[in-house]
Design a protein around this motif. Structure first.
Motif, PDB file in Angstrom:
ATOM      1  N   UNK A 283     -56.886-105.909  41.293  1.00 20.36           N
ATOM      2  CA  UNK A 283     -57.861-104.862  40.999  1.00 20.36           C
ATOM      3  C   UNK A 283     -59.093-104.911  41.897  1.00 20.36           C
ATOM      4  N   UNK A 284     -59.312-106.019  42.610  1.00 17.77           N
ATOM      5  CA  UNK A 284     -60.513-106.149  43.432  1.00 17.77           C
ATOM      6  C   UNK A 284     -60.244-105.915  44.910  1.00 17.77           C
ATOM      7  N   UNK A 285     -59.059-105.447  45.256  1.00 15.13           N
ATOM      8  CA  UNK A 285     -58.736-105.285  46.676  1.00 15.13           C
ATOM      9  C   UNK A 285     -59.454-104.071  47.264  1.00 15.13           C
ATOM     10  N   UNK A 286     -59.639-104.108  48.582  1.00 18.52           N
ATOM     11  CA  UNK A 286     -60.399-103.083  49.286  1.00 18.52           C
ATOM     12  C   UNK A 286     -59.471-102.028  49.893  1.00 18.52           C
ATOM     13  N   UNK A 287     -60.094-100.997  50.437  1.00 18.42           N
ATOM     14  CA  UNK A 287     -59.339 -99.849  50.940  1.00 18.42           C
ATOM     15  C   UNK A 287     -58.343-100.240  52.028  1.00 18.42           C
ATOM     16  N   UNK A 288     -58.764-101.071  52.951  1.00 19.77           N
ATOM     17  CA  UNK A 288     -57.863-101.477  54.040  1.00 19.77           C
ATOM     18  C   UNK A 288     -56.604-102.156  53.499  1.00 19.77           C
ATOM     19  N   UNK A 289     -56.747-102.953  52.446  1.00 18.11           N
ATOM     20  CA  UNK A 289     -55.605-103.657  51.865  1.00 18.11           C
ATOM     21  C   UNK A 289     -54.685-102.701  51.126  1.00 18.11           C
ATOM     22  N   UNK A 290     -55.256-101.744  50.393  1.00 19.90           N
ATOM     23  CA  UNK A 290     -54.421-100.736  49.727  1.00 19.90           C
ATOM     24  C   UNK A 290     -53.611 -99.975  50.759  1.00 19.90           C
ATOM     25  N   UNK A 291     -54.250 -99.559  51.850  1.00 17.27           N
ATOM     26  CA  UNK A 291     -53.542 -98.830  52.908  1.00 17.27           C
ATOM     27  C   UNK A 291     -52.441 -99.702  53.512  1.00 17.27           C
ATOM     28  N   UNK A 292     -52.729-100.975  53.718  1.00 19.63           N
ATOM     29  CA  UNK A 292     -51.710-101.880  54.265  1.00 19.63           C
ATOM     30  C   UNK A 292     -50.519-102.004  53.317  1.00 19.63           C
ATOM     31  N   UNK A 293     -50.788-102.127  52.038  1.00 18.54           N
ATOM     32  CA  UNK A 293     -49.701-102.230  51.062  1.00 18.54           C
ATOM     33  C   UNK A 293     -48.805-100.990  51.115  1.00 18.54           C
ATOM     34  N   UNK A 294     -49.417 -99.822  51.231  1.00 20.20           N
ATOM     35  CA  UNK A 294     -48.639 -98.592  51.319  1.00 20.20           C
ATOM     36  C   UNK A 294     -47.829 -98.568  52.605  1.00 20.20           C
ATOM     37  N   UNK A 295     -48.448 -98.918  53.726  1.00 18.18           N
ATOM     38  CA  UNK A 295     -47.766 -98.899  55.027  1.00 18.18           C
ATOM     39  C   UNK A 295     -46.590 -99.869  55.062  1.00 18.18           C
ATOM     40  N   UNK A 296     -46.712-101.004  54.374  1.00 14.10           N
ATOM     41  CA  UNK A 296     -45.670-102.036  54.403  1.00 14.10           C
ATOM     42  C   UNK A 296     -44.705-101.938  53.224  1.00 14.10           C
ATOM     43  N   UNK A 297     -44.869-100.919  52.379  1.00 15.25           N
ATOM     44  CA  UNK A 297     -43.958-100.731  51.250  1.00 15.25           C
ATOM     45  C   UNK A 297     -44.075-101.794  50.179  1.00 15.25           C
ATOM     46  N   UNK A 298     -45.236-102.424  50.070  1.00 13.90           N
ATOM     47  CA  UNK A 298     -45.465-103.460  49.063  1.00 13.90           C
ATOM     48  C   UNK A 298     -45.635-102.796  47.697  1.00 13.90           C
ATOM     49  N   UNK A 299     -45.045-103.401  46.684  1.00 14.94           N
ATOM     50  CA  UNK A 299     -45.158-102.875  45.323  1.00 14.94           C
ATOM     51  C   UNK A 299     -46.339-103.538  44.614  1.00 14.94           C
ATOM     52  N   UNK A 300     -47.092-102.723  43.898  1.00 12.76           N
ATOM     53  CA  UNK A 300     -48.310-103.185  43.219  1.00 12.76           C
ATOM     54  C   UNK A 300     -48.051-103.194  41.717  1.00 12.76           C
ATOM     55  N   UNK A 301     -48.106-104.365  41.117  1.00 16.64           N
ATOM     56  CA  UNK A 301     -47.955-104.508  39.669  1.00 16.64           C
ATOM     57  C   UNK A 301     -49.354-104.531  39.067  1.00 16.64           C
ATOM     58  N   UNK A 302     -49.839-103.340  38.724  1.00 16.58           N
ATOM     59  CA  UNK A 302     -51.238-103.128  38.351  1.00 16.58           C
ATOM     60  C   UNK A 302     -51.365-102.880  36.857  1.00 16.58           C
ATOM     61  N   UNK A 303     -52.138-103.728  36.181  1.00 14.95           N
ATOM     62  CA  UNK A 303     -52.430-103.466  34.770  1.00 14.95           C
ATOM     63  C   UNK A 303     -53.840-102.910  34.657  1.00 14.95           C
TER      64      UNK A 303
END
Length: 466
Positions: A283-303
């Motif tokens: 929940x504390x990640x920044x914009x660059x990391x969110x964009x990286x997760x999307x670009x790399x197809x990483x799945x986010x298990x967010x509660x």
């Protein structure tokens, strides 16, 4: 003696053989169930498939059609214009860590029979709430999973992770002070394989392999601090890239994946650098990391429930308590979370993460998490996170996958994990129990009246339409 007329006997023999083969084929035919007069949410699309029929054969969905389906031997279920949808998937549960103790330190004094009995009760409770699959995020091998698969006890499909693996003084170091002392006894939590302390790449590698030997389908590391734990600052970093990569390599050898407990941007980035495919919490990640997760197809298990102000009402997180102070910092540093999710639309799976709670509190938590996620991101996003995206996550276990067919979708070839609910959950999630109260919610009974059918693996566990 009159000679046998073989030519005369052959047609009769062939006829008898043919009749016998047909009888065997009929005996071996898979049972069929035909659902008619339903509107289908397929786990993907925002529009339902109107006025459809769904044919189940054995444990798989055979056909979905808006035309009539010819299945004369099938058990017929008239849906009465209700919604048919996939069974729900919770991708972060703790069946072994709910119901017996109110702090992680209490795990050091729990008994195996109490843990097992409570886990079985939690498993049943999940299934009767419509969860047909869960990923256990810490504390389970595959023993209960096997009993559920054998129909000895009632529960959802389980993807077990084995013990949480973390560093000394990390989020999952729940040992007593005596066990933490140099030369101290082996801790109860480690003997029961609920959580294990591993420092350095070699110990991490060994712990990951041990979890796989206990039937884990994926590996979990705690690479940073947590809110509810006692020994670790929220901002702490537990493992280096090389240490995380040791577990990633072990998982790759077994054709599966590693997911990590990581709240901060730094720990999430370290995990991504090591090749981790799934970030839990974050929940504390920044914009660059969110964009990286999307670009790399990483799945986010967010509660999302944990970032509601309501959590401060829980005694463990009251203002001024150690966990309450950490929660206040987490809330302050996660203000951009909603906007970032809406902007980049990452792949998110449903994550309730109930721990240290009673059965009633667990039910209220599930109900509130559905409400909170939908309130932030919409009903469709919530349903997709708890169906098709959860099924996509399950497929990351590769050849280790105990359930290799598709989960979380209503389509031909997918597992017959099916719910029928009153109304339309795309418009009103309360039919699946979503509601805005949490700790002040009235205790409720098992399941929901609006949930009319629960089918898992082609078998009915609830059916009020028959």
């Amino acid at each position: 003696m009159t000679p046998l007329n073989l030519k005369a006997l052959l047609p009769a023999a062939f006829a008898a053989a043919s009749f016998s083969t047909m009888a065997i084929a009929q005996d071996d035919a898979l049972p069929q169930t035909l659902f008619t007069n339903v509107h289908v949410f397929d786990g993907l699309n925002e529009a339902r498939i109107e006025n459809a029929s769904v044919l189940v054969e054995g444990n798989l969905i055979k056909e979905v059609s808006t035309e009539s389906i010819d299945a004369p031997g099938a058990t017929m279920i008239d849906g009465g214009g209700r919604t048919l949808m996939p069974g729900l998937i919770d991708s972060h549960v703790h069946l072994n860590l709910t119901g017996l103790f109110t702090s992680f330190g209490g795990a050091e004094y729990a008994q195996w029979d109490g843990i097992g009995a409570m886990a079985a009760a939690n498993a049943r409770d999940y299934l009767m709430d419509g969860y047909t699959t869960v990923r256990d995020a810490c504390g389970q091998g595959d023993a209960m999973k096997k009993l559920i698969d054998q129909d000895v006890i009632v529960g959802p499909r389980i993807y077990p992770s084995g013990a949480c693996i973390g560093p000394q003084s990390g989020h999952t170091d729940w040992r007593s002070p005596r066990a933490r002392a140099e030369g101290g006894p082996v801790s109860q939590v480690e003997e029961l394989n609920l959580a294990v302390v591993a420092d350095g790449a070699d110990e991490i590698r060994a712990a990951a392999r041990r979890n796989l030997s206990y039937g884990a389908t994926q590996i979990k590391l705690t690479v940073g601090g947590g809110v509810s734990s006692e020994l670790d600052p929220l901002w702490s970093v537990g493992y280096s890239v090389d240490e995380i990569k040791a577990a990633v390599d072990v998982a790759a050898f077994f054709d599966t994946y590693v997911f990590v407990h990581a709240y901060t941007d730094e720990t999430a980035q370290l995990a991504l650098d090591a090749g981790v495919k799934v970030i839990d919490h974050g929940q504390l990640i920044k914009e660059e990391t969110v964009k990286r997760m999307v670009d790399e197809g990483v799945i986010w298990s967010l509660n999302t429930a944990g970032f509601s102000p309501i959590l401060f009402e829980h005694p463990n997180f009251a203002p001024g308590t150690p966990s309450g102070l950490k929660l206040a910092v987490a809330h302050e540093q996660s203000k951009d979370l909603i906007d970032l999710v809406k902007k980049y639309k990452p792949k998110i799976v449903h994550n309730v993460d109930t721990v240290l709670s009673t059965l009633d509190q667990g039910r209220a938590h599930r109900d509130f998490e559905k409400y909170q996620f939908a309130d932030w991101f919409g009903n469709h996003a919530m349903l997709v996170s708890a169906t098709s995206t959860g099924g996509e996550l399950a497929q990351l276990t590769g050849q280790r996958n105990p359930y290799p067919e598709k989960l979380g979708v209503i389509e031909a070839g997918a597992y017959a994990d099916i719910l029928i609910v009153d109304g339309n959950p795309l418009e009103d999630l309360s039919v699946l129990g979503a509601q805005p109260k949490w700790f002040d919610a009235e205790p409720r009974e098992e399941g929901f009246e609006t949930l009319r059918v629960i089918m898992k693996d082609g078998k009915f566990y609830k059916n009020t339409l028959d």
